[in-house]
Design a protein around this motif. Structure first.
Motif, PDB file in Angstrom:
ATOM      1  N   ASP A   1       0.848  -1.188   0.000  1.00 15.23           N
ATOM      2  CA  ASP A   1       0.000   0.000   0.000  1.00 15.23           C
ATOM      3  C   ASP A   1       0.885   1.240   0.000  1.00 15.23           C
ATOM      4  N   LEU A   2       0.593   2.188  -0.883  1.00 12.80           N
ATOM      5  CA  LEU A   2       1.310   3.468  -0.939  1.00 12.80           C
ATOM      6  C   LEU A   2       0.330   4.577  -0.589  1.00 12.80           C
ATOM      7  N   LYS A   3       0.811   5.584   0.148  1.00 10.31           N
ATOM      8  CA  LYS A   3      -0.044   6.718   0.513  1.00 10.31           C
ATOM      9  C   LYS A   3       0.658   8.007   0.114  1.00 10.31           C
ATOM     10  N   PRO A   4       0.590   8.363  -1.176  1.00  7.76           N
ATOM     11  CA  PRO A   4       1.307   9.552  -1.663  1.00  7.76           C
ATOM     12  C   PRO A   4       0.781  10.860  -1.089  1.00  7.76           C
ATOM     13  N   ARG A   5      -0.480  10.889  -0.706  1.00  4.30           N
ATOM     14  CA  ARG A   5      -1.032  12.094  -0.081  1.00  4.30           C
ATOM     15  C   ARG A   5      -2.234  11.711   0.764  1.00  4.30           C
ATOM     16  N   ARG A   6      -2.669  12.645   1.562  1.00  4.35           N
ATOM     17  CA  ARG A   6      -3.802  12.389   2.449  1.00  4.35           C
ATOM     18  C   ARG A   6      -5.057  12.078   1.619  1.00  4.35           C
ATOM     19  N   GLY A   7      -5.736  11.018   2.018  1.00  7.09           N
ATOM     20  CA  GLY A   7      -6.975  10.660   1.334  1.00  7.09           C
ATOM     21  C   GLY A   7      -6.780   9.768   0.127  1.00  7.09           C
ATOM     22  N   LEU A   8      -5.542   9.407  -0.200  1.00  7.99           N
ATOM     23  CA  LEU A   8      -5.289   8.540  -1.349  1.00  7.99           C
ATOM     24  C   LEU A   8      -4.419   7.357  -0.934  1.00  7.99           C
ATOM     25  N   THR A   9      -4.959   6.165  -1.138  1.00  5.72           N
ATOM     26  CA  THR A   9      -4.193   4.933  -0.913  1.00  5.72           C
ATOM     27  C   THR A   9      -4.118   4.172  -2.228  1.00  5.72           C
ATOM     28  N   ILE A  10      -2.900   3.859  -2.646  1.00  2.45           N
ATOM     29  CA  ILE A  10      -2.701   3.080  -3.872  1.00  2.45           C
ATOM     30  C   ILE A  10      -2.233   1.686  -3.470  1.00  2.45           C
ATOM     31  N   THR A  11      -2.996   0.686  -3.873  1.00  5.71           N
ATOM     32  CA  THR A  11      -2.613  -0.705  -3.624  1.00  5.71           C
ATOM     33  C   THR A  11      -1.997  -1.276  -4.893  1.00  5.71           C
ATOM     34  N   LYS A  12      -0.724  -1.742  -4.781  1.00  2.31           N
ATOM     35  CA  LYS A  12      -0.012  -2.307  -5.928  1.00  2.31           C
ATOM     36  C   LYS A  12       0.248  -3.793  -5.667  1.00  2.31           C
ATOM     37  N   VAL A  13      -0.230  -4.619  -6.593  1.00  2.00           N
ATOM     38  CA  VAL A  13      -0.010  -6.063  -6.501  1.00  2.00           C
ATOM     39  C   VAL A  13       0.921  -6.461  -7.649  1.00  2.00           C
ATOM     40  N   THR A  14       2.012  -7.113  -7.295  1.00  2.00           N
ATOM     41  CA  THR A  14       2.980  -7.541  -8.303  1.00  2.00           C
ATOM     42  C   THR A  14       2.555  -8.888  -8.882  1.00  2.00           C
ATOM     43  N   LEU A  15       2.494  -8.963 -10.243  1.00  2.00           N
ATOM     44  CA  LEU A  15       2.048 -10.168 -10.929  1.00  2.00           C
ATOM     45  C   LEU A  15       3.099 -10.638 -11.932  1.00  2.00           C
ATOM     46  N   ASN A  16       3.142 -11.934 -12.158  1.00  2.00           N
ATOM     47  CA  ASN A  16       4.035 -12.527 -13.153  1.00  2.00           C
ATOM     48  C   ASN A  16       3.190 -13.366 -14.102  1.00  2.00           C
ATOM     49  N   ASP A  17       3.226 -13.026 -15.419  1.00  2.00           N
ATOM     50  CA  ASP A  17       2.416 -13.774 -16.378  1.00  2.00           C
ATOM     51  C   ASP A  17       3.212 -14.886 -17.073  1.00  2.00           C
TER      52      ASP A  17
END
Length: 691
Positions: free
Chosen positions: A73-89
């Motif tokens: 989970d990344l929180k670049p600013r207040r009120g914004l949460t970015i969830t990044k899931v790493t995938l391998n195809d």
């Protein structure tokens, strides 16, 4: 329980829903099982075509699969949460990204196989998918992996997965075989799937072709039912007989035409003949009179009102505003009082004693022509022999208001007028029960209005031009920005601008002010002074959009023009160009959206209201174009009048054919059709015209 009853069950009684989820579904206008099944997908994703991330391009919407390697989970600013899931195809590593959905991280664990759909973002040296939909791939489990997947319109807290499961549950637990209501011959003729088949294909298609066939069936169904309803309504009206007759020789009409300073245009003559033919028919007239701003609809409607008065009958003209009522009354007084016609105006702002005197005169038949606002339809207003009801700017009135005026007489003739040109496809839908007359040519001698789009940085140059016109003895309008917050804020903006102009740029001229929060008598006084030339510049909100006619006004300045709709801009422009002098419309704007730029470009390139109406339909879409809600017709769920105009024309012709072969809907095979139409349209503002 019958099939129809099951379709109309409240959605909360469906398994897995309950009261709380039902409230969420209601935001999508899903109240019953029927509503759920008619909540059609907006598009489909063919997940059988799963891509490799390395050959996906920027901004493409794709479906890819991969194995979860980890998440953060990344929180670049207040009120914004970015969830990044790493995938391998299996070939490349990429990231699936969600915004403000932190719970995703808890649902996905390393080693899981995931199918994700979304937009490709190749910026910043890595490949990301901005996820719109995802599914955990469990080998052998039923789901939407590797299928054609429906994508539904959603609201907050309602997911694609939940909606798909709910629809699937309905289709598995309810039988719809008996619900077919489109005539079998039409299904065969146009190769349309049955109701039951179409429901399955539109929600659970095996191929894109199945989904397209189902959509075609439901588009035809929607338009066909509407056209049958309108055709039946028109047919029923045509069977009524008027209890009165008009004189065929009309000397007062001839005298009125002789008093005009101009001859009727060929278009006005044609329309007047159509109206005359209807009025002299034994069946009531139901006609829409379309005409661009300044095309001369008022003169034509005056001829009709005069024909009623000369025949010893009464005519009523209902308009949406008191300003417009006053203006029509002054016009009729000027031309008809010398002919001995008794005219009155009835509005809400009149003194009680004056109002009671006029109401008595209407009831005993002394008043021949009555102009008024919605006051005319109040219960205590009674006409002695109302033969003609004219409704101006009819889209400002609801269906019930128009019908109430109609019921003030015994099957009176109805003439509704609009200065907002309507594209053919929309007219067929909104006014399929009316005959349509069009004044498609402006009076000769009218000069095209020169329209210019100018940046606000050059506002001082615009005011200099306005001063130049004023010094030539002309007058001008300056329309304030459209403010969404409240009528108070909008009125205050007009007050501030009028004061600023009267003290600075236009200090040497008389600046007037008009806004919606002024008292009616104050508005009337301002308009009277402007018409008489006592006011040089009128600063106004959009209350002058409709009907105001001051031939000496040659300049229309609209501030923040990009905030206005195309039809509204055209209406405002139509307040000038009514005399013989060259007129100008100056649109002050700094457009920030493609849609706003398209509207302004259309205004700049054309002064033809019918062309602009078609363009407006293209820009905004039919749902927003003409206040279809106010027309009393139901929202179109799947048909698009611009895209589906050919199907609309087919549906209309088939509806007319069906009605001609079975006018009273007596044939047993049409019973399901009538039941379906009654269900759909009796719940709208319209009235029951079938059965």
């Amino acid at each position: 329980m019958s099939v129809t009853q099951s379709l109309n069950l409240p959605i909360q009684y469906l398994k897995t829903v309950g009261p709380q989820r039902a409230k969420l579904l209601q935001k999508l206008k899903i109240f019953t099982i029927r509503d759920l099944l008619y909540h059609f997908p907006r598009r489909y994703e063919d997940r059988r075509l799963i891509r490799q991330i390395y050959n996906c391009n920027q901004d493409e919407i794709v479906t890819v699969q991969g194995t979860v390697l980890g998440s953060q989970d990344l929180k670049p600013r207040r009120g914004l949460t970015i969830t990044k899931v790493t995938l391998n195809d299996g070939i490349s590593v990429f990231y699936a990204v969600w915004f403000n959905q932190a719970y995703i991280k808890q649902q996905l664990i390393p080693g899981q196989k995931l199918i994700v759909t979304g937009k490709v973002d190749r910026k910043y040296g890595s490949v990301q998918i901005k996820v719109t939909d995802y599914e955990i791939w469990n080998e052998g489990a039923a789901g939407h992996c590797e299928q054609v997947v429906p994508i539904y319109p959603l609201s907050e807290k309602v997911s694609q997965k939940f909606l798909r499961g709910l629809v699937k549950l309905c289709l598995e637990n309810y039988s719809f075989e008996q619900e077919e209501f489109i005539p079998v011959n039409l299904l065969k003729k146009y190769k349309l799937p049955s109701f039951s088949q179409a429901l399955h294909w539109i929600h659970l298609p095996k191929t894109i072709n199945e989904a397209e066939q189902a959509r075609r069936r439901f588009i035809f169904e929607e338009l066909f039912l509407l056209q049958v309803f309108l055709a039946a309504k028109k047919h029923r009206v045509s069977k009524k007989n008027k209890s009165f007759k008009y004189m065929t020789k009309n000397s007062l009409v001839d005298k009125f035409l002789g008093r005009l300073a101009f001859n009727l245009t060929a278009a006005q003559e044609r329309v007047w003949q159509e109206i005359t033919r209807d009025m002299e028919s034994p069946n009531p007239m139901y006609r829409l009179l379309q005409g661009d701003v300044g095309s001369g609809k008022t003169v034509v409607s005056t001829l009709a009102l005069l024909k009623a008065a000369e025949s010893g009958l009464q005519g009523a003209l209902m308009v949406p505003t008191e300003i417009l009522a006053e203006q029509h009354y002054l016009f009729l007084q000027q031309y008809l009082r010398p002919l001995g016609v008794k005219i009155s105006v009835l509005t809400g702002k009149m003194r009680k004693s004056e109002k009671e005197r006029i109401i008595t005169a209407i009831e005993n038949g002394e008043m021949q022509i009555i102009v008024g606002t919605h006051t005319l339809i109040q219960e205590h207003i009674k006409f002695k022999n109302l033969a003609l009801a004219v409704i101006d700017e009819q889209h400002r009135f609801g269906v019930r208001q128009r019908a109430t005026l109609q019921y003030k007489g015994k099957h009176p003739d109805i003439l509704v007028m609009t200065a907002t040109p309507i594209p053919r496809t929309l007219a067929m839908t909104l006014y399929g029960d009316l005959d349509i007359s069009v004044i498609d040519k402006l009076p000769s001698g009218r000069k095209p209005i020169k329209t210019h789009v100018i940046s606000s940085r050059k506002l001082s140059d615009v005011y200099a031009f306005v001063k130049k016109e004023l010094k030539l003895g002309r007058q001008a309008y300056i329309v304030c920005p459209l403010v969404e917050e409240s009528s108070y804020v909008e009125s205050q903006a007009a007050i501030d601008l009028a004061q600023e102009l009267s003290e600075q740029e236009l200090a040497e001229f008389h600046v007037g002010l008009l806004h919606g929060r002024m008292k009616p008598e104050h508005k009337d006084n301002v308009m009277r002074n402007f018409r008489q030339g006592k006011i040089d510049v009128l600063v106004s909100t959009t209350v002058i959009e409709v009907g105001v006619d001051v031939p000496n006004a040659t300049v229309m300045v609209i501030l923040d023009a990009d905030r206005f709709g195309l039809a509204q801009l055209h209406q405002l422009r139509g307040r000038v160009g009514r005399g013989t002098q060259q007129s100008y419309c100056i649109l002050i704007a700094n457009p920030k959206t493609d849609e706003a730029r398209a509207r302004l470009a259309a205004m700049n390139s054309s002064g033809d209201g019918f062309h602009l109406a078609e363009r407006d339909l293209q820009i905004r879409g039919p749902g927003e174009f003409y206040g279809t809600r106010q027309s009393g017709l139901p929202d179109l769920k799947i048909a698009d009048l611009l895209r589906d105009w050919k199907i609309l024309e087919v549906a209309r012709s088939e509806a007319i054919l069906l009605l001609s072969s079975d006018p009273g809907f007596k044939k047993p095979e049409n019973t399901p059709l009538v039941k379906e139409i009654k269900f759909r349209f009796f719940n709208s503002e319209q009235f029951a015209y079938i059965g």
